[in-house]
Design a protein around this motif. Structure first.
Motif, PDB file in Angstrom:
ATOM      1  N   ILE A   1       7.045  -4.257   6.526  1.00 40.38           N
ATOM      2  CA  ILE A   1       7.825  -3.018   6.437  1.00 40.38           C
ATOM      3  C   ILE A   1       6.870  -1.830   6.373  1.00 40.38           C
ATOM      4  O   ILE A   1       5.861  -1.875   5.666  1.00 40.38           O
ATOM      5  CB  ILE A   1       8.727  -3.004   5.186  1.00 40.38           C
ATOM      6  CG1 ILE A   1       9.577  -4.268   5.099  1.00 40.38           C
ATOM      7  CG2 ILE A   1       9.625  -1.769   5.187  1.00 40.38           C
ATOM      8  CD1 ILE A   1      10.325  -4.420   3.781  1.00 40.38           C
ATOM      9  N   PHE A   2       7.208  -0.773   7.112  1.00 41.97           N
ATOM     10  CA  PHE A   2       6.462   0.490   7.032  1.00 41.97           C
ATOM     11  C   PHE A   2       7.461   1.635   6.942  1.00 41.97           C
ATOM     12  O   PHE A   2       8.477   1.651   7.653  1.00 41.97           O
ATOM     13  CB  PHE A   2       5.565   0.700   8.250  1.00 41.97           C
ATOM     14  CG  PHE A   2       4.870   2.036   8.229  1.00 41.97           C
ATOM     15  CD1 PHE A   2       3.718   2.221   7.498  1.00 41.97           C
ATOM     16  CD2 PHE A   2       5.403   3.120   8.929  1.00 41.97           C
ATOM     17  CE1 PHE A   2       3.081   3.459   7.452  1.00 41.97           C
ATOM     18  CE2 PHE A   2       4.772   4.360   8.894  1.00 41.97           C
ATOM     19  CZ  PHE A   2       3.602   4.533   8.152  1.00 41.97           C
ATOM     20  N   GLY A   3       7.176   2.594   6.068  1.00 42.62           N
ATOM     21  CA  GLY A   3       8.048   3.755   5.932  1.00 42.62           C
ATOM     22  C   GLY A   3       7.260   4.999   5.601  1.00 42.62           C
ATOM     23  O   GLY A   3       6.164   4.933   5.037  1.00 42.62           O
ATOM     24  N   SER A   4       7.803   6.164   5.972  1.00 41.06           N
ATOM     25  CA  SER A   4       7.114   7.425   5.733  1.00 41.06           C
ATOM     26  C   SER A   4       8.130   8.520   5.439  1.00 41.06           C
ATOM     27  O   SER A   4       9.229   8.535   6.007  1.00 41.06           O
ATOM     28  CB  SER A   4       6.264   7.820   6.950  1.00 41.06           C
ATOM     29  OG  SER A   4       5.604   9.052   6.726  1.00 41.06           O
ATOM     30  N   THR A   5       7.756   9.429   4.543  1.00 40.98           N
ATOM     31  CA  THR A   5       8.573  10.592   4.202  1.00 40.98           C
ATOM     32  C   THR A   5       7.715  11.845   4.346  1.00 40.98           C
ATOM     33  O   THR A   5       6.585  11.886   3.862  1.00 40.98           O
ATOM     34  CB  THR A   5       9.097  10.502   2.757  1.00 40.98           C
ATOM     35  OG1 THR A   5       9.884   9.323   2.617  1.00 40.98           O
ATOM     36  CG2 THR A   5       9.952  11.711   2.418  1.00 40.98           C
ATOM     37  N   GLN A   6       8.230  12.859   5.027  1.00 41.44           N
ATOM     38  CA  GLN A   6       7.528  14.120   5.212  1.00 41.44           C
ATOM     39  C   GLN A   6       8.346  15.241   4.587  1.00 41.44           C
ATOM     40  O   GLN A   6       9.568  15.266   4.712  1.00 41.44           O
ATOM     41  CB  GLN A   6       7.307  14.422   6.708  1.00 41.44           C
ATOM     42  CG  GLN A   6       6.561  13.330   7.471  1.00 41.44           C
ATOM     43  CD  GLN A   6       7.461  12.166   7.852  1.00 41.44           C
ATOM     44  OE1 GLN A   6       8.617  12.344   8.197  1.00 41.44           O
ATOM     45  NE2 GLN A   6       6.910  10.964   7.782  1.00 41.44           N
ATOM     46  N   VAL A   7       7.652  16.173   3.935  1.00 39.15           N
ATOM     47  CA  VAL A   7       8.312  17.258   3.230  1.00 39.15           C
ATOM     48  C   VAL A   7       7.787  18.594   3.729  1.00 39.15           C
ATOM     49  O   VAL A   7       6.585  18.762   3.937  1.00 39.15           O
ATOM     50  CB  VAL A   7       8.077  17.144   1.706  1.00 39.15           C
ATOM     51  CG1 VAL A   7       8.843  18.223   0.957  1.00 39.15           C
ATOM     52  CG2 VAL A   7       8.488  15.768   1.206  1.00 39.15           C
ATOM     53  N   SER A   8       8.684  19.556   3.929  1.00 36.77           N
ATOM     54  CA  SER A   8       8.291  20.867   4.413  1.00 36.77           C
ATOM     55  C   SER A   8       7.709  21.710   3.303  1.00 36.77           C
ATOM     56  O   SER A   8       7.779  21.362   2.124  1.00 36.77           O
ATOM     57  CB  SER A   8       9.511  21.581   5.008  1.00 36.77           C
ATOM     58  OG  SER A   8      10.431  21.897   3.976  1.00 36.77           O
ATOM     59  N   SER A   9       7.149  22.877   3.675  1.00 37.18           N
ATOM     60  CA  SER A   9       6.653  23.819   2.683  1.00 37.18           C
ATOM     61  C   SER A   9       7.809  24.319   1.838  1.00 37.18           C
ATOM     62  O   SER A   9       8.946  24.399   2.283  1.00 37.18           O
ATOM     63  CB  SER A   9       5.956  24.989   3.368  1.00 37.18           C
ATOM     64  OG  SER A   9       4.853  24.539   4.114  1.00 37.18           O
ATOM     65  N   SER A  10       7.508  24.670   0.589  1.00 37.76           N
ATOM     66  CA  SER A  10       8.583  25.027  -0.321  1.00 37.76           C
ATOM     67  C   SER A  10       8.101  25.978  -1.393  1.00 37.76           C
ATOM     68  O   SER A  10       6.911  26.052  -1.691  1.00 37.76           O
ATOM     69  CB  SER A  10       9.150  23.762  -0.972  1.00 37.76           C
ATOM     70  OG  SER A  10      10.036  24.100  -2.015  1.00 37.76           O
ATOM     71  N   GLY A  11       9.048  26.701  -1.986  1.00 43.40           N
ATOM     72  CA  GLY A  11       8.736  27.545  -3.125  1.00 43.40           C
ATOM     73  C   GLY A  11       8.554  26.745  -4.389  1.00 43.40           C
ATOM     74  O   GLY A  11       8.067  27.252  -5.388  1.00 43.40           O
ATOM     75  N   VAL A  12       8.965  25.479  -4.390  1.00 43.73           N
ATOM     76  CA  VAL A  12       8.764  24.594  -5.544  1.00 43.73           C
ATOM     77  C   VAL A  12       7.573  23.707  -5.243  1.00 43.73           C
ATOM     78  O   VAL A  12       7.513  23.063  -4.218  1.00 43.73           O
ATOM     79  CB  VAL A  12      10.011  23.726  -5.815  1.00 43.73           C
ATOM     80  CG1 VAL A  12       9.737  22.761  -6.949  1.00 43.73           C
ATOM     81  CG2 VAL A  12      11.196  24.606  -6.138  1.00 43.73           C
TER      82      VAL A  12
ATOM     83  N   GLY B   1       0.832  -1.196   0.000  1.00 43.00           N
ATOM     84  CA  GLY B   1       0.000   0.000   0.000  1.00 43.00           C
ATOM     85  C   GLY B   1       0.865   1.244   0.000  1.00 43.00           C
ATOM     86  O   GLY B   1       1.867   1.311   0.709  1.00 43.00           O
ATOM     87  N   VAL B   2       0.495   2.231  -0.819  1.00 41.19           N
ATOM     88  CA  VAL B   2       1.251   3.476  -0.926  1.00 41.19           C
ATOM     89  C   VAL B   2       0.283   4.655  -0.860  1.00 41.19           C
ATOM     90  O   VAL B   2      -0.747   4.664  -1.558  1.00 41.19           O
ATOM     91  CB  VAL B   2       2.047   3.549  -2.248  1.00 41.19           C
ATOM     92  CG1 VAL B   2       2.801   4.876  -2.342  1.00 41.19           C
ATOM     93  CG2 VAL B   2       3.012   2.384  -2.366  1.00 41.19           C
ATOM     94  N   THR B   3       0.582   5.630  -0.008  1.00 38.00           N
ATOM     95  CA  THR B   3      -0.199   6.858   0.090  1.00 38.00           C
ATOM     96  C   THR B   3       0.717   8.037  -0.175  1.00 38.00           C
ATOM     97  O   THR B   3       1.788   8.146   0.438  1.00 38.00           O
ATOM     98  CB  THR B   3      -0.826   7.021   1.489  1.00 38.00           C
ATOM     99  OG1 THR B   3      -1.710   5.923   1.733  1.00 38.00           O
ATOM    100  CG2 THR B   3      -1.610   8.325   1.587  1.00 38.00           C
TER     101      THR B   3
ATOM    102  N   GLY C   1       4.809  11.059   1.719  1.00 34.00           N
ATOM    103  CA  GLY C   1       3.994   9.874   1.538  1.00 34.00           C
ATOM    104  C   GLY C   1       4.378   8.800   2.530  1.00 34.00           C
ATOM    105  O   GLY C   1       5.336   8.952   3.309  1.00 34.00           O
ATOM    106  N   SER C   2       3.625   7.711   2.537  1.00 33.01           N
ATOM    107  CA  SER C   2       3.921   6.568   3.396  1.00 33.01           C
ATOM    108  C   SER C   2       3.583   5.298   2.632  1.00 33.01           C
ATOM    109  O   SER C   2       2.761   5.310   1.703  1.00 33.01           O
ATOM    110  CB  SER C   2       3.118   6.636   4.695  1.00 33.01           C
ATOM    111  OG  SER C   2       1.725   6.649   4.429  1.00 33.01           O
TER     112      SER C   2
ATOM    113  N   MET D   1      10.416   0.277  -0.105  1.00 36.74           N
ATOM    114  CA  MET D   1       9.419   1.055   0.604  1.00 36.74           C
ATOM    115  C   MET D   1       9.903   2.488   0.839  1.00 36.74           C
ATOM    116  O   MET D   1      11.105   2.782   0.810  1.00 36.74           O
ATOM    117  CB  MET D   1       9.101   0.407   1.945  1.00 36.74           C
ATOM    118  CG  MET D   1       8.370  -0.930   1.833  1.00 36.74           C
ATOM    119  SD  MET D   1       6.625  -0.788   1.289  1.00 36.74           S
ATOM    120  CE  MET D   1       6.774  -1.005  -0.479  1.00 36.74           C
ATOM    121  N   LEU D   2       8.948   3.384   1.083  1.00 32.66           N
ATOM    122  CA  LEU D   2       9.264   4.768   1.416  1.00 32.66           C
ATOM    123  C   LEU D   2       9.968   4.858   2.770  1.00 32.66           C
ATOM    124  O   LEU D   2       9.979   3.908   3.546  1.00 32.66           O
ATOM    125  CB  LEU D   2       7.987   5.606   1.461  1.00 32.66           C
ATOM    126  CG  LEU D   2       7.345   5.983   0.131  1.00 32.66           C
ATOM    127  CD1 LEU D   2       5.954   6.563   0.365  1.00 32.66           C
ATOM    128  CD2 LEU D   2       8.202   6.976  -0.611  1.00 32.66           C
ATOM    129  N   GLY D   3      10.541   6.014   3.052  1.00 30.04           N
ATOM    130  CA  GLY D   3      11.137   6.269   4.357  1.00 30.04           C
ATOM    131  C   GLY D   3      12.643   6.231   4.370  1.00 30.04           C
ATOM    132  O   GLY D   3      13.267   6.768   5.282  1.00 30.04           O
TER     133      GLY D   3
END
Length: 411
Positions: free
Chosen positions: A383-394, A36-38, A400-401, A154-156
């Motif tokens: 396996i579980f993984g997550s990536t978080q991204v800050s606000s950006s000008g791009v 599963g991917v979100t 995602g997770s 997996m992500l993360g």
């Protein structure tokens, strides 16, 4: 009678010697399960960005039975060696990707098997070896020795962020996995040190006319060093590739060309044009404390316009992790990392794209995983993984997770 027995014994000895001189091994991995991917995007997300195509203003969920493999990509390979005498030997490897749950054996590669690595080479004991073909880069081999997640899909993982099945939540392709048409050199291990190098050259020039002709130049080189002392392992690797594609009618080219850098082709619309230089470096280490193994790594990838080096996209990340057997049959790992994405003077090379001339973005990632070993060759995993991204000008994906459960069998 004695002469007959001697003749039979001699023939048997010769056959045994001949068989010992040449051998071929069939090997592979089958990894199937549920995945599963979100992915998460902002309302300002665009379908044409500096680095990738995120979800346009919202969230995307995908679940499926997957043959791509959450823990490892399924594959089938053949490797062989032949003793040439005098400490010399010849060797080969031919390895192809498999998609066990797809209607076609190699998934979307309907016209043939997807080539993971195929090469042939010569080895001299006490000196080293040389090989030619499609081969892994120095950074990919170094990451393989120093990644707590062992390059799963997996992500993360902020270091190994190269596989498409990791979803669109990754900030960028972190490094090039393999080069085709490549020459590699590797020394034997001396005083704990082993050095490897790679060179790729794939150039095509045609006559210039009013409507055709041009030049396609793809070059790459890299080098790595691995040091092992007792329970300590240290890796350092660098690689650089350039991709140029000029034709008589070409004025701009938003799509990154397929080059010697096959993994870099995962990057979509590129504001740097088609004359790209890719400079990548990696440093990693592991130490085995007995009860657990500690990991650390740093990656940097810079994509720049060859004509205007001040126009570039750069991704840097650092990660730490641990891996250990909790019981004789249960293995677990965890990793966490941070990184930063930067772009400068992007509008100089792609005025038609809605990308600001200067932007930056921070991201974090973590991953948890475990194996339950049924035997030395078969395990169940989660396996579980997550990536978080800050606000950006791009305008990019906000992270995602993903999760994956399945069974892996090696042979």
């Amino acid at each position: 009678m004695k002469k007959s027995l001697l003749a039979v014994a001699a023939i048997g000895a010769f056959a045994s010697a001949a068989q010992a001189q040449s051998s071929v091994t069939v090997y592979g991995i089958l990894d199937v399960g549920f995945q599963g991917v979100t992915t998460r995007g902002t309302a300002a997300s665009s379908t044409s960005t500096a680095v990738q195509n995120p979800v346009a203003g919202g969230k995307s969920n995908q679940t499926r039975f997957s043959g791509e493999g959450s823990e490892q990509t399924s594959r089938l390979g053949f490797r062989g060696t032949e003793d040439l005498g005098g400490g010399m030997s010849a060797f080969f490897t031919a390895e192809f990707q498999l998609s066990p749950t797809d209607a076609t054996l190699s998934g979307t590669y309907g016209n043939g098997l997807a080539n993971r690595q195929t090469f042939v080479g010569l080895k001299k004991n006490g000196i080293g070896q040389a090989a030619i073909g499609t081969q892994y880069t120095p950074i990919h081999m170094a990451v393989g020795r120093t990644d707590p997640g062992q390059q799963n899909n997996m992500l993360g993982n902020v270091i190994y962020a190269t596989n498409a099945s990791q979803g669109s939540g990754q900030t960028a392709t972190s490094y090039t996995v393999r080069y085709n048409n490549a020459l590699t050199l590797m020394t034997d291990r001396i005083a704990g040190f082993q050095v490897n190098a790679i060179y790729n050259n794939n150039n095509t020039d045609t006559n210039q006319t009013a409507a055709a002709g041009g030049s396609t130049n793809n070059n790459a080189w890299g080098a790595g060093v691995n040091y092992v002392w007792n329970k300590l392992n240290v890796d350092a690797a660098i690689q650089n590739s350039s991709s140029s594609n000029w034709t008589a009618q070409q004025t701009t080219g938003p799509a990154l060309p397929a080059s010697a850098s096959t993994a870099a082709a995962n990057l979509p619309a590129n504001p740097l044009g088609t004359a790209i230089n890719m400079a990548q470096q990696y440093y990693g280490a592991t130490y085995d404390f007995g009860i657990l193994k500690a990991y650390a790594g740093y990656i940097s990838a810079k994509y720049s316009n060859q004509a205007t080096p001040s126009s570039y996209l750069q991704r840097t990340a650092q990660q730490i992790g641990v891996r250990s057997f909790v019981t004789p049959t249960i293995e677990a790992w965890a990793s966490a990392g941070t990184g930063r994405f930067e772009g400068q003077n992007l509008a100089q090379s792609a005025a038609a794209l809605a990308v600001k001339s200067s932007a930056s973005q921070n991201f974090t990632g973590y991953q948890l995983g475990s194996n339950y070993w049924l035997s030395k060759r078969t395990n169940m995993y989660a396996i579980f993984g997550s990536t978080q991204v800050s606000s950006s000008g791009v305008a990019m994906s906000e992270g995602g997770s993903s999760y994956g459960v399945g069974v892996r069998h090696t042979f």
